[in-house]
Write a protein that holds these residues in place. Sequence first.
Motif, PDB file in Angstrom:
ATOM      1  N   MET A 250      14.605 -32.679 -48.780  1.00  0.00           N
ATOM      2  CA  MET A 250      15.783 -33.488 -48.495  1.00  0.00           C
ATOM      3  C   MET A 250      16.299 -33.172 -47.100  1.00  0.00           C
ATOM      4  O   MET A 250      16.383 -32.027 -46.691  1.00  0.00           O
ATOM      5  CB  MET A 250      16.851 -33.220 -49.540  1.00  0.00           C
ATOM      6  N   ASN A 251      16.670 -34.202 -46.382  1.00  0.00           N
ATOM      7  CA  ASN A 251      17.146 -34.056 -45.011  1.00  0.00           C
ATOM      8  C   ASN A 251      18.644 -33.754 -45.001  1.00  0.00           C
ATOM      9  O   ASN A 251      19.412 -34.395 -45.698  1.00  0.00           O
ATOM     10  CB  ASN A 251      16.853 -35.361 -44.262  1.00  0.00           C
ATOM     11  N   ASP A 252      19.053 -32.794 -44.192  1.00  0.00           N
ATOM     12  CA  ASP A 252      20.461 -32.409 -44.135  1.00  0.00           C
ATOM     13  C   ASP A 252      21.245 -33.106 -43.032  1.00  0.00           C
ATOM     14  O   ASP A 252      22.429 -32.849 -42.873  1.00  0.00           O
ATOM     15  CB  ASP A 252      20.582 -30.894 -43.953  1.00  0.00           C
ATOM     16  N   VAL A 253      20.571 -33.962 -42.246  1.00  0.00           N
ATOM     17  CA  VAL A 253      21.250 -34.681 -41.171  1.00  0.00           C
ATOM     18  C   VAL A 253      22.140 -35.749 -41.804  1.00  0.00           C
ATOM     19  O   VAL A 253      21.662 -36.594 -42.560  1.00  0.00           O
ATOM     20  CB  VAL A 253      20.230 -35.308 -40.200  1.00  0.00           C
ATOM     21  N   PRO A 254      23.451 -35.735 -41.519  1.00  0.00           N
ATOM     22  CA  PRO A 254      24.353 -36.650 -42.223  1.00  0.00           C
ATOM     23  C   PRO A 254      24.258 -38.119 -41.807  1.00  0.00           C
ATOM     24  O   PRO A 254      24.583 -39.005 -42.587  1.00  0.00           O
ATOM     25  CB  PRO A 254      25.743 -36.095 -41.916  1.00  0.00           C
ATOM     26  N   ILE A 255      23.815 -38.388 -40.584  1.00  0.00           N
ATOM     27  CA  ILE A 255      23.781 -39.768 -40.080  1.00  0.00           C
ATOM     28  C   ILE A 255      22.326 -40.160 -39.824  1.00  0.00           C
ATOM     29  O   ILE A 255      21.605 -39.449 -39.115  1.00  0.00           O
ATOM     30  CB  ILE A 255      24.583 -39.893 -38.774  1.00  0.00           C
ATOM     31  N   VAL A 256      21.921 -41.298 -40.391  1.00  0.00           N
ATOM     32  CA  VAL A 256      20.564 -41.797 -40.158  1.00  0.00           C
ATOM     33  C   VAL A 256      20.665 -43.196 -39.580  1.00  0.00           C
ATOM     34  O   VAL A 256      21.334 -44.070 -40.142  1.00  0.00           O
ATOM     35  CB  VAL A 256      19.720 -41.812 -41.452  1.00  0.00           C
ATOM     36  N   VAL A 257      20.005 -43.390 -38.441  1.00  0.00           N
ATOM     37  CA  VAL A 257      19.876 -44.707 -37.830  1.00  0.00           C
ATOM     38  C   VAL A 257      18.429 -45.119 -38.102  1.00  0.00           C
ATOM     39  O   VAL A 257      17.495 -44.551 -37.542  1.00  0.00           O
ATOM     40  CB  VAL A 257      20.185 -44.674 -36.319  1.00  0.00           C
ATOM     41  N   HIS A 258      18.256 -46.068 -39.007  1.00  0.00           N
ATOM     42  CA  HIS A 258      16.934 -46.455 -39.488  1.00  0.00           C
ATOM     43  C   HIS A 258      16.217 -47.323 -38.456  1.00  0.00           C
ATOM     44  O   HIS A 258      16.832 -47.821 -37.505  1.00  0.00           O
ATOM     45  CB  HIS A 258      17.082 -47.184 -40.825  1.00  0.00           C
ATOM     46  N   ARG A 259      14.932 -47.517 -38.690  1.00  0.00           N
ATOM     47  CA  ARG A 259      14.131 -48.322 -37.749  1.00  0.00           C
ATOM     48  C   ARG A 259      14.719 -49.725 -37.611  1.00  0.00           C
ATOM     49  O   ARG A 259      15.366 -50.218 -38.534  1.00  0.00           O
ATOM     50  CB  ARG A 259      12.675 -48.368 -38.161  1.00  0.00           C
ATOM     51  N   ALA A 260      14.475 -50.343 -36.478  1.00  0.00           N
ATOM     52  CA  ALA A 260      14.995 -51.684 -36.210  1.00  0.00           C
ATOM     53  C   ALA A 260      14.385 -52.694 -37.170  1.00  0.00           C
ATOM     54  O   ALA A 260      13.204 -52.607 -37.512  1.00  0.00           O
ATOM     55  CB  ALA A 260      14.705 -52.088 -34.764  1.00  0.00           C
ATOM     56  N   SER A 261      15.202 -53.636 -37.608  1.00  0.00           N
ATOM     57  CA  SER A 261      14.713 -54.696 -38.493  1.00  0.00           C
ATOM     58  C   SER A 261      13.963 -55.738 -37.671  1.00  0.00           C
ATOM     59  O   SER A 261      14.093 -55.780 -36.444  1.00  0.00           O
ATOM     60  CB  SER A 261      15.882 -55.343 -39.232  1.00  0.00           C
ATOM     61  N   GLY A 262      13.240 -56.588 -38.336  1.00  0.00           N
ATOM     62  CA  GLY A 262      12.485 -57.635 -37.650  1.00  0.00           C
ATOM     63  C   GLY A 262      13.357 -58.622 -36.901  1.00  0.00           C
ATOM     64  O   GLY A 262      12.923 -59.251 -35.944  1.00  0.00           O
ATOM     65  N   THR A 263      14.609 -58.763 -37.324  1.00  0.00           N
ATOM     66  CA  THR A 263      15.530 -59.687 -36.667  1.00  0.00           C
ATOM     67  C   THR A 263      16.475 -58.977 -35.704  1.00  0.00           C
ATOM     68  O   THR A 263      17.356 -59.599 -35.130  1.00  0.00           O
ATOM     69  CB  THR A 263      16.360 -60.449 -37.718  1.00  0.00           C
ATOM     70  N   GLY A 264      16.273 -57.679 -35.534  1.00  0.00           N
ATOM     71  CA  GLY A 264      17.114 -56.898 -34.628  1.00  0.00           C
ATOM     72  C   GLY A 264      18.202 -56.149 -35.377  1.00  0.00           C
ATOM     73  O   GLY A 264      18.591 -56.519 -36.481  1.00  0.00           O
ATOM     74  N   GLY A 265      18.642 -55.089 -34.799  1.00  0.00           N
ATOM     75  CA  GLY A 265      19.657 -54.257 -35.414  1.00  0.00           C
ATOM     76  C   GLY A 265      19.039 -53.139 -36.236  1.00  0.00           C
ATOM     77  O   GLY A 265      17.873 -53.211 -36.639  1.00  0.00           O
ATOM     78  N   ARG A 266      19.807 -52.079 -36.440  1.00  0.00           N
ATOM     79  CA  ARG A 266      19.353 -50.921 -37.194  1.00  0.00           C
ATOM     80  C   ARG A 266      20.383 -50.575 -38.262  1.00  0.00           C
ATOM     81  O   ARG A 266      21.572 -50.486 -37.972  1.00  0.00           O
ATOM     82  CB  ARG A 266      19.162 -49.728 -36.262  1.00  0.00           C
ATOM     83  N   ARG A 267      19.906 -50.397 -39.491  1.00  0.00           N
ATOM     84  CA  ARG A 267      20.787 -49.986 -40.580  1.00  0.00           C
ATOM     85  C   ARG A 267      21.253 -48.566 -40.302  1.00  0.00           C
ATOM     86  O   ARG A 267      20.497 -47.727 -39.824  1.00  0.00           O
ATOM     87  CB  ARG A 267      20.043 -50.059 -41.907  1.00  0.00           C
ATOM     88  N   VAL A 268      22.516 -48.319 -40.594  1.00  0.00           N
ATOM     89  CA  VAL A 268      23.119 -47.007 -40.385  1.00  0.00           C
ATOM     90  C   VAL A 268      23.610 -46.487 -41.729  1.00  0.00           C
ATOM     91  O   VAL A 268      24.329 -47.197 -42.444  1.00  0.00           O
ATOM     92  CB  VAL A 268      24.307 -47.098 -39.396  1.00  0.00           C
ATOM     93  N   THR A 269      23.222 -45.259 -42.067  1.00  0.00           N
ATOM     94  CA  THR A 269      23.741 -44.620 -43.264  1.00  0.00           C
ATOM     95  C   THR A 269      24.409 -43.305 -42.884  1.00  0.00           C
ATOM     96  O   THR A 269      23.953 -42.604 -41.981  1.00  0.00           O
ATOM     97  CB  THR A 269      22.647 -44.362 -44.323  1.00  0.00           C
ATOM     98  N   VAL A 270      25.502 -43.015 -43.570  1.00  0.00           N
ATOM     99  CA  VAL A 270      26.213 -41.751 -43.395  1.00  0.00           C
ATOM    100  C   VAL A 270      26.270 -41.094 -44.764  1.00  0.00           C
ATOM    101  O   VAL A 270      26.847 -41.663 -45.696  1.00  0.00           O
ATOM    102  CB  VAL A 270      27.632 -41.966 -42.830  1.00  0.00           C
ATOM    103  N   ARG A 271      25.616 -39.941 -44.861  1.00  0.00           N
ATOM    104  CA  ARG A 271      25.517 -39.205 -46.135  1.00  0.00           C
ATOM    105  C   ARG A 271      25.051 -40.118 -47.269  1.00  0.00           C
ATOM    106  O   ARG A 271      25.586 -40.098 -48.365  1.00  0.00           O
ATOM    107  CB  ARG A 271      26.828 -38.526 -46.462  1.00  0.00           C
ATOM    108  N   GLY A 272      24.053 -40.957 -46.951  1.00  0.00           N
ATOM    109  CA  GLY A 272      23.456 -41.836 -47.948  1.00  0.00           C
ATOM    110  C   GLY A 272      24.171 -43.147 -48.184  1.00  0.00           C
ATOM    111  O   GLY A 272      23.648 -44.023 -48.873  1.00  0.00           O
ATOM    112  N   GLN A 273      25.346 -43.332 -47.619  1.00  0.00           N
ATOM    113  CA  GLN A 273      26.101 -44.573 -47.794  1.00  0.00           C
ATOM    114  C   GLN A 273      25.815 -45.523 -46.637  1.00  0.00           C
ATOM    115  O   GLN A 273      25.945 -45.154 -45.473  1.00  0.00           O
ATOM    116  CB  GLN A 273      27.597 -44.286 -47.852  1.00  0.00           C
ATOM    117  N   ILE A 274      25.444 -46.755 -46.971  1.00  0.00           N
ATOM    118  CA  ILE A 274      25.166 -47.753 -45.936  1.00  0.00           C
ATOM    119  C   ILE A 274      26.473 -48.155 -45.265  1.00  0.00           C
ATOM    120  O   ILE A 274      27.423 -48.570 -45.927  1.00  0.00           O
ATOM    121  CB  ILE A 274      24.474 -48.992 -46.523  1.00  0.00           C
ATOM    122  N   MET A 275      26.498 -48.028 -43.940  1.00  0.00           N
ATOM    123  CA  MET A 275      27.691 -48.371 -43.162  1.00  0.00           C
ATOM    124  C   MET A 275      27.599 -49.772 -42.563  1.00  0.00           C
ATOM    125  O   MET A 275      28.608 -50.403 -42.316  1.00  0.00           O
ATOM    126  CB  MET A 275      27.903 -47.357 -42.039  1.00  0.00           C
ATOM    127  N   GLY A 276      26.381 -50.241 -42.310  1.00  0.00           N
ATOM    128  CA  GLY A 276      26.212 -51.563 -41.738  1.00  0.00           C
ATOM    129  C   GLY A 276      24.975 -51.640 -40.868  1.00  0.00           C
ATOM    130  O   GLY A 276      24.165 -50.716 -40.823  1.00  0.00           O
TER     131      GLY A 276
END
Length: 70
Positions: free
Chosen positions: A1-27
Amino acid sequence: MNDVPIVVHRASGTGGRRVTVRGQIMGLAHSDDDLVEFLRRAGLPDAWELLDDASWVEWQGGVSHDYVTR
């Protein structure tokens, strides 16, 4: 399990990157400004200082600060 609290996921095909903070999707961020706003809403007012800190933010699947697929 990763202990980093903020994850910026790979870019989507339409642009933009999903952001999660402690597993919660922020947008879907399309810029660092969007990312910082999500982090501010999550209670991190000094988010600009955290973006390049690997103990806080994990940038997945691409170059950090890049929000489009290549």
